[in-house]
Design a protein around this motif. Structure first.
Motif, short mmCIF file in Angstrom:
data_model
loop_
_atom_site.label_atom_id
_atom_site.label_comp_id
_atom_site.label_asym_id
_atom_site.label_seq_id
_atom_site.Cartn_x
_atom_site.Cartn_y
_atom_site.Cartn_z
N LEU A 180 -59.14 105.82 -72.33
CA LEU A 180 -60.37 106.60 -72.20
C LEU A 180 -60.31 107.44 -70.94
O LEU A 180 -59.92 106.95 -69.87
CB LEU A 180 -61.59 105.67 -72.15
N LEU A 181 -60.69 108.73 -71.07
CA LEU A 181 -60.70 109.64 -69.93
C LEU A 181 -62.12 109.70 -69.37
O LEU A 181 -63.02 110.25 -70.00
CB LEU A 181 -60.25 111.04 -70.36
N LYS A 182 -62.32 109.13 -68.20
CA LYS A 182 -63.64 109.17 -67.57
C LYS A 182 -63.86 110.55 -66.93
O LYS A 182 -62.90 111.24 -66.58
CB LYS A 182 -63.75 108.07 -66.52
N PRO A 183 -65.13 110.96 -66.80
CA PRO A 183 -65.40 112.27 -66.17
C PRO A 183 -64.80 112.39 -64.78
O PRO A 183 -64.50 113.50 -64.33
CB PRO A 183 -66.94 112.30 -66.13
N SER A 184 -64.62 111.28 -64.08
CA SER A 184 -64.05 111.31 -62.73
C SER A 184 -62.55 111.57 -62.74
O SER A 184 -61.95 111.79 -61.70
CB SER A 184 -64.33 109.98 -62.03
N GLY A 185 -61.92 111.52 -63.94
CA GLY A 185 -60.48 111.71 -64.03
C GLY A 185 -59.72 110.40 -64.17
O GLY A 185 -58.52 110.40 -64.45
N GLN A 186 -60.41 109.29 -63.99
CA GLN A 186 -59.78 107.98 -64.12
C GLN A 186 -59.49 107.67 -65.60
O GLN A 186 -60.24 108.09 -66.48
CB GLN A 186 -60.70 106.91 -63.53
N VAL A 187 -58.41 106.95 -65.86
CA VAL A 187 -58.04 106.58 -67.22
C VAL A 187 -58.21 105.07 -67.40
O VAL A 187 -57.63 104.27 -66.65
CB VAL A 187 -56.57 106.97 -67.53
N LEU A 188 -59.05 104.67 -68.35
CA LEU A 188 -59.21 103.25 -68.71
C LEU A 188 -58.36 102.95 -69.92
O LEU A 188 -58.51 103.59 -70.96
CB LEU A 188 -60.68 102.94 -69.02
N THR A 189 -57.44 102.01 -69.82
CA THR A 189 -56.54 101.69 -70.92
C THR A 189 -56.66 100.22 -71.28
O THR A 189 -56.75 99.36 -70.39
CB THR A 189 -55.08 102.02 -70.55
N SER A 190 -56.66 99.95 -72.58
CA SER A 190 -56.70 98.57 -73.06
C SER A 190 -55.79 98.46 -74.28
O SER A 190 -55.67 99.41 -75.06
CB SER A 190 -58.13 98.17 -73.43
N THR A 191 -55.16 97.29 -74.44
CA THR A 191 -54.25 97.05 -75.55
C THR A 191 -54.62 95.74 -76.23
O THR A 191 -54.92 94.75 -75.56
CB THR A 191 -52.78 97.00 -75.05
N GLU A 192 -54.60 95.77 -77.55
CA GLU A 192 -54.98 94.59 -78.33
C GLU A 192 -54.14 94.52 -79.58
O GLU A 192 -53.66 95.54 -80.09
CB GLU A 192 -56.48 94.68 -78.71
N SER A 193 -53.93 93.29 -80.09
CA SER A 193 -53.19 93.11 -81.34
C SER A 193 -54.10 93.45 -82.52
O SER A 193 -55.30 93.15 -82.51
CB SER A 193 -52.71 91.67 -81.46
#
Length: 829
Positions: A180-193
């Motif tokens: 996910l690209l946050k407005p601040s430029g930070q990237v939130l990443t998550s991985t799931e089976s």
């Protein structure tokens, strides 16, 4: 279908093709194509390169060293066509964006990684925007009836309902990863089976539901195994990305349940949802070494029969009957040659009847077909639901019959040239393919799909798709491929007629877009090429007028009912006096006060306004010649009124700073050139203004305009340069052969006729078309050019004034006509 052009690489020494390397290709709504190659040589591995080009200048390819450690497996454009995702066989995903908003300059600053796990499917999260095309209502007057907004929820929303940007990918080991690209430029990443029992995923695809969920389809590559489906929900909890998955009903391909053909097609080679926002329909292809079969499946709700014992205990009535989701096969093909690539339509056509039966006038519509490429080199367009053949293209010189069994066809020695990757354009009127020799082929797909259509129906199809591009903002280059010179006049008239039927608010929104569309259409015919200059001059005039009016400020802080710009328009419309000073007296001149440096910085734009007025008035005696640029302005009351307003503004600013006034070369030192031109312009405007009856210019006005060349030096306006693009030079049944990295010597187009102001002699000084600055015969500054109209401007701003920056910021992303910018060499034509 027929071939429009082929673009191939220059032969590299010791280069080899790698048949095992998959190719990826993606086509954006801005008609940018990104693709990979399977070439390798001793110096570098070209399979790690991403090649990006615009379809109008395919030779000007920009090859990006992606720095992927393994071969690229997926490419995906976003909805705006300005950002690109790439993924490789090592689990790395990169997000690319334009550097300096140039279509041939790209950079990557963000991405994600699932280390060592190859990516098999990739998609941007849905933004909730979905438009439906109602082909059966193509004759309706309102765009709202032809194109309706479908209720569709974004995959994830921010505060206030704004869609959150990001991407989702599926890996070989059965993992789903979301960034996910946050407005601040930070990237939130998550991985799931995807499920508890992870298994190998050889093929996968991603689609979205109207409720904001994501559906993932997977297959392990064996036709004996089921095709699995999963629902994926994405949310943000405590500033962390959360993924929830749920198993959906699965299916077995029909060909594996037939005992006679159970082992004939051992591998599933292609798995695709029919559209990104159509998770209920899926296309499957199973293959052997020699042949393939294609099946189309649909997910439906069906009532679950209840046993009589339970019926007696609790009778099931009406809507209370339990429902289940079940996959049902819609259609299947007979045995085909081996399929090498599949391309799906992006046109969101809404069928009133979702069954296989559609209206007779839409059954051959381009957006209803998907493309299948075969190992024998042929390409078939088949109906997306019934899988019936709609059109066929043969790459060889000797076409084969479509009914001839594949097994009886003589096999050539060595592998045939065939497409390894394919993509349909956003209107489904063009198809691009990358073959196993690295060549890029552009194919036209006729609106009639090879069936006989009268000219009026073909025009209606093209008009409908042009309207769709106008409403959505998509580029319409692929539609122009099918416009013949004889169609141009009719299409322009019908497009204008449909535009005038819309409400005033929508007309204002689409006003510049329709001018750009008319200009690109008029380039295709020698009879209308002079009007291209008029449409671009109109675009420039509207932009200059709105910018200069925006600089005006009310004298008092309390906001009046009308802005100074609106008041200027009202006064100039009401007062028809030909004396510029009498009109000026009725205005509050304190609202026109600007900083002296600002006025001086605007001189080039003011000079263009003055020169353009002089050119138009001097050409009035020759108004009988429609081949002369500026002809249409002479009867355009709106544009003449706009020029009249600007002349008043320039007159007032000239009192504050005389050096900002347009410079005229007059034969008399005592002549007031501004007053003379305003007087003649007012007389011409009165003849054709919207408020009063139209009339022909009287002889006295024409005589005065005839005398202008003896009073003032008439400027030679620098109209737009002749475009070096392809679309106006392509001929039916005569494909062009081009080379990447080498500008071709193209045949003459309609726009190269010897018209006044259209041809620039070699060595003639060049001009910045937006800043109206002279660059000299051999510019030393870096320049950029529009991919659509050829407008040229400097890449860097030479002026730091706020007003000039405001003007330049309007064109930082796109040209006047809405086209993309590309960097051009210093010695541009």
């Amino acid at each position: 279908m027929d071939l429009a052009y082929v673009c191939e690489w220059e032969r590299w020494p010791k280069s080899t093709h790698c048949p095992s390397v998959p190719l990826a290709c993606a086509w954006s709504c801005r008609n940018l194509i990104a693709f990979t190659t399977d070439l390798r040589n001793d110096d570098q591995d070209l399979t790690r390169m991403i090649h990006i080009l615009d379809t109008e200048h395919p030779w000007d390819v920009h090859s990006v060293n992606s720095e992927h450690s393994e071969a690229i497996t997926c490419l995906e454009w976003d909805q705006s066509g300005s950002r690109l995702l790439s993924a490789d066989a090592d689990g790395q995903i990169k997000c690319w964006s334009m550097a300096d908003h140039l279509a041939n300059s790209w950079e990557s600053h963000v991405g994600s990684l699932v280390e060592g796990d190859p990516i098999v499917a990739l998609s941007w999260l849905h933004n909730g925007v979905k438009l439906a095309l109602h082909v059966e209502k193509s004759g309706a007057s309102s765009f709202g009836e032809k194109f309706s907004r479908v209720k569709f929820s974004p995959s994830l929303t921010l505060f206030g309902g704004k869609p959150m940007e990001g991407w989702i990918a599926v890996t070989v080991s059965g993992l789903v990863t979301v960034s996910l690209l946050k407005p601040s430029g930070q990237v939130l990443t998550s991985t799931e089976s995807l499920c508890r029992l992870r298994s190998r995923v050889a093929l996968a695809d991603i689609a979205f539901t109207g409720g904001g969920n994501i559906v993932v389809a997977t297959a392990d590559g064996s036709s004996a195994s089921p095709v699995q489906f999963y629902k994926v929900c994405v949310s943000v909890v405590s500033e962390k990305c959360r993924i929830d998955t749920e198993i959906l009903p699965s299916l077995f391909m029909r060909c594996t349940t037939d005992l006679n053909r159970k082992d004939k097609f051992p591998a599933i080679t292609h798995l695709k949802f029919l559209a990104r926002d159509m998770s209920e329909q899926v296309l499957l292809c199973a293959s052997s070494q020699m042949s393939s079969i294609v099946e189309c499946w649909s997910l439906r709700k069906e009532g679950l029969p209840v046993n009589n014992v339970f019926q007696q205990i609790s009778p099931v009535v009406g809507d209370k009957q339990p429902m289940i989701l079940k996959w049902r096969i819609l259609s299947a093909t007979n045995d085909l040659d081996r399929v090498s690539a599949v391309a799906l339509p992006k046109l969101p056509i809404s069928l009133t009847n979702t069954d296989l039966k559609v209206a007779s006038d839409t059954q051959f519509y381009p957006g209803l077909g998907l493309a299948l490429a075969f190992h024998d080199g042929s390409v078939h367009i088949v109906h997306r639901l019934s899988l019936q053949s709609m059109a066929v293209f043969y790459s060889s010189a000797t076409p084969r019959s479509a009914d001839e069994p594949a097994i009886k066809r003589p096999r050539t020695t060595g592998p045939a040239v065939h497409f390894k990757a394919m993509q349909l354009s956003w209107t489904s009127l063009a198809l691009v393919g990358i073959d196993n020799h690295g060549k890029l082929s552009m194919l036209r797909i006729s609106p009639s799909m090879g069936h006989t259509l009268d000219v009026s129906l073909a025009l209606r199809h093209l008009l409908f798709l042009l309207e769709y591009c106008m409403v959505t903002g998509y580029d319409w280059w692929d539609t122009l491929l099918h416009v013949q010179p004889g169609m141009v006049q009719s299409l322009v008239e019908k497009l204008h007629e449909e535009y005038t039927r819309q409400n005033a608010a929508l007309q204002q929104v689409l006003s510049t877009r329709i001018l750009a569309m008319k200009a690109s259409l008029c380039k295709l015919s020698p009879c209308t090429v002079a009007r291209v200059c008029d449409y671009h001059a109109k675009l420039f005039l509207v932009a200059v007028s709105s910018t200069l009016k925006s600089l005006l400020r009310p004298h008092f802080l309390n906001t009046p009912d009308k802005s100074p710009g609106d008041r200027l328009t009202e006064v100039c419309t009401k007062i028809t006096d030909a004396d510029i000073d009498k009109v000026m007296i009725n205005l509050k001149t304190e609202e026109f006060v600007l900083d002296m440096n600002t006025l001086q910085a605007l001189q080039q734009l003011l000079q263009w306004v003055g020169d353009f007025v002089l050119y138009l008035l001097a050409s009035l005696p020759n108004q009988g010649s429609p081949l002369r640029p500026g002809h249409s302005f002479l009867r355009d009351g709106t544009s003449l009124g706009m020029l009249r307003e600007l002349m008043v503004v320039i007159r007032i600013w000239g009192l504050l700073k005389p050096s900002c006034l347009p410079v005229y070369t007059a034969t008399s030192d005592t002549q007031d050139s501004m007053s003379l031109l305003f007087r003649l312009l007012t007389k011409l405007w009165i003849c054709c203004r919207d408020e009063g009856p139209t009339s022909e210019p009287d002889e006295a006005l024409v005589d005065e305009c005839c005398l202008l060349p003896s009073q003032l030096l008439i400027p030679s306006l620098d109209w737009l340069p002749v475009s070096d693009g392809l679309v106006s030079r392509l001929q039916p049944k005569q494909p062009l052969r081009l080379h990447f990295g080498r500008a071709p010597t193209l045949p003459a187009s309609a726009s190269t006729l010897q018209l006044d102001g259209l041809v620039r002699a070699p060595g003639q000084p060049k001009i910045d078309h937006l800043r109206r600055l002279h660059l000299g015969a051999y510019p030393t500054e870096e320049c950029k050019a529009c991919t659509r109209c050829g407008c040229v401007t400097m890449l860097r701003s030479p002026n730091k004034t706020t007003a000039v920056k405001q003007w330049e910021q309007r064109w930082i992303k796109n040209c006047l006509c809405g086209g993309l910018w590309r960097r051009v060499p210093l010695s541009y034509p």
